[in-house]
Design an enzyme around this catalytic site. Structure first.
Site, PDB file in Angstrom:
ATOM      1  N   ASP A   1      -4.601   5.205   6.018  1.00 27.44           N
ATOM      2  CA  ASP A   1      -5.199   6.359   6.696  1.00 27.44           C
ATOM      3  C   ASP A   1      -6.212   5.814   7.708  1.00 27.44           C
ATOM      4  OD1 ASP A   1      -6.956   8.588   7.208  1.00 27.44           O
ATOM      5  OD2 ASP A   1      -6.144   9.602   5.478  1.00 27.44           O
TER       6      ASP A   1
ATOM      7  N   GLU B   1       0.842  -1.205   0.000  1.00 21.54           N
ATOM      8  CA  GLU B   1       0.000   0.000   0.000  1.00 21.54           C
ATOM      9  C   GLU B   1       0.870   1.246   0.000  1.00 21.54           C
ATOM     10  OE1 GLU B   1      -2.963   1.145  -0.081  1.00 21.54           O
ATOM     11  OE2 GLU B   1      -4.416  -0.315   0.658  1.00 21.54           O
TER      12      GLU B   1
HETATM   13  P1  IMP Z   1      -7.937   4.584   4.012  1.00 20.28           P
HETATM   14  O1  IMP Z   1      -8.620   5.723   4.743  1.00 20.28           O
HETATM   15  O2  IMP Z   1      -6.870   3.951   4.876  1.00 20.28           O
HETATM   16  O3  IMP Z   1      -8.928   3.601   3.492  1.00 20.28           O
HETATM   17  O4  IMP Z   1      -7.189   5.234   2.798  1.00 20.28           O
HETATM   18  C1  IMP Z   1      -7.803   5.236   1.546  1.00 20.28           C
HETATM   19  C2  IMP Z   1      -6.962   5.853   0.481  1.00 20.28           C
HETATM   20  O5  IMP Z   1      -7.032   7.255   0.647  1.00 20.28           O
HETATM   21  C3  IMP Z   1      -5.486   5.551   0.440  1.00 20.28           C
HETATM   22  O6  IMP Z   1      -5.158   4.338  -0.163  1.00 20.28           O
HETATM   23  C4  IMP Z   1      -5.024   6.725  -0.429  1.00 20.28           C
HETATM   24  O7  IMP Z   1      -5.262   6.441  -1.787  1.00 20.28           O
HETATM   25  C5  IMP Z   1      -5.931   7.825   0.045  1.00 20.28           C
HETATM   26  N1  IMP Z   1      -5.231   8.696   1.016  1.00 20.28           N
HETATM   27  C6  IMP Z   1      -5.300   8.678   2.350  1.00 20.28           C
HETATM   28  N2  IMP Z   1      -4.530   9.634   2.899  1.00 20.28           N
HETATM   29  C7  IMP Z   1      -3.948  10.273   1.852  1.00 20.28           C
HETATM   30  C8  IMP Z   1      -3.004  11.367   1.744  1.00 20.28           C
HETATM   31  O8  IMP Z   1      -2.538  11.965   2.730  1.00 20.28           O
HETATM   32  N3  IMP Z   1      -2.669  11.722   0.479  1.00 20.28           N
HETATM   33  C9  IMP Z   1      -3.140  11.110  -0.646  1.00 20.28           C
HETATM   34  N4  IMP Z   1      -3.998  10.075  -0.590  1.00 20.28           N
HETATM   35  C10 IMP Z   1      -4.396   9.672   0.647  1.00 20.28           C
HETATM   36 MG    MG Z   2      -4.227   3.920  -2.176  1.00 20.85          MG
END
Ligand code: IMP
Ligand code: MG
Length: 182
Positions: A105, A101
């Site tokens: 986030d 990954e």
């Molecule tokens: P999740 O919230 O862990 O499901 O993250 C989902 C997706 O949000 C990640 O795989 C990234 O593609 C995007 N994402 C989360 N934080 C960031 C950031 O700081 N910059 C750019 N993309 C982000």
């Molecule tokens: Mg991603």
């Protein structure tokens, strides 16, 4: 380039490519030691992982295979729904999996990826993420084994990570900073 602007948002240089490469070299050594003779399958989550995957693979010195999945999330009626756009395309039965990954986030998308792979009778699942925001995590994981950098609750771009589709091509990682006067 120390500062960049995208759609009126300001970003400053945060982690340069030299630092990224150094960290990835160490992650590659860790993985190579742990997975010698296991022929792991690295499963990259597109789009964000593409640069990290390419550099990481050059630092893994044991036999392995590489594949990708692509997920899309959209707002459902109950909660965020996640849809698979591109499947892994190979038999993973009994294989040792390392999910690659760009960033973790909330952990929502990772949770979905893990659930989908668990259904495929794999032998094990570990997670390797270049970045993680521990303060944003909304799920408990016991398999996030390799993390490049833990960062604060901040928005970052570059090295595969995008803002509105932009900036994935930048070799360095930048973080969002408030505009002057904000
Ligand atoms: P999740 O919230 O862990 O499901 O993250 C989902 C997706 O949000 C990640 O795989 C990234 O593609 C995007 N994402 C989360 N934080 C960031 C950031 O700081 N910059 C750019 N993309 C982000
Ligand atoms: Mg991603």
């Amino acid at each position: 380039m120390k500062h960049i602007q995208i759609d009126h948002l300001n970003f400053e240089l945060f982690i340069d490519y030299e630092q990224i490469k150094k960290r990835i070299r160490l992650m590659g050594i860790d993985i190579s030691v742990k997975y010698a003779d296991k022929n792991p399958v690295f499963v990259g989550v597109l789009n964000g992982c593409f640069m990290f995957m390419a550099d990481l693979m050059k630092q893994v010195h044991v036999p392995c295979e590489v594949s990708f999945v692509k997920l899309a999330s959209y707002q459902g009626t109950q909660q965020d729904q996640i849809q698979e756009l591109l499947g892994v395309g190979m038999d993973l039965t009994g294989r040792e999996i390392i999910i690659v990954e760009d960033i973790i986030d909330s952990g929502n998308s990772l949770q979905h990826t893990i659930a989908a792979l668990e259904k495929l009778n794999v032998a094990s699942i570990a997670v390797c993420s270049l970045l993680m925001k521990p303060d944003c995590l909304q799920h408990a994981f016991d398999n996030i084994t390799y993390v490049g950098f833990e960062i604060e609750k901040e928005f970052v771009v570059g090295y595969g990570l995008d803002y509105n589709g932009q900036c994935r091509n930048l070799p360095d990682i930048y973080k969002n900073i408030p505009a002057v006067g904000e």
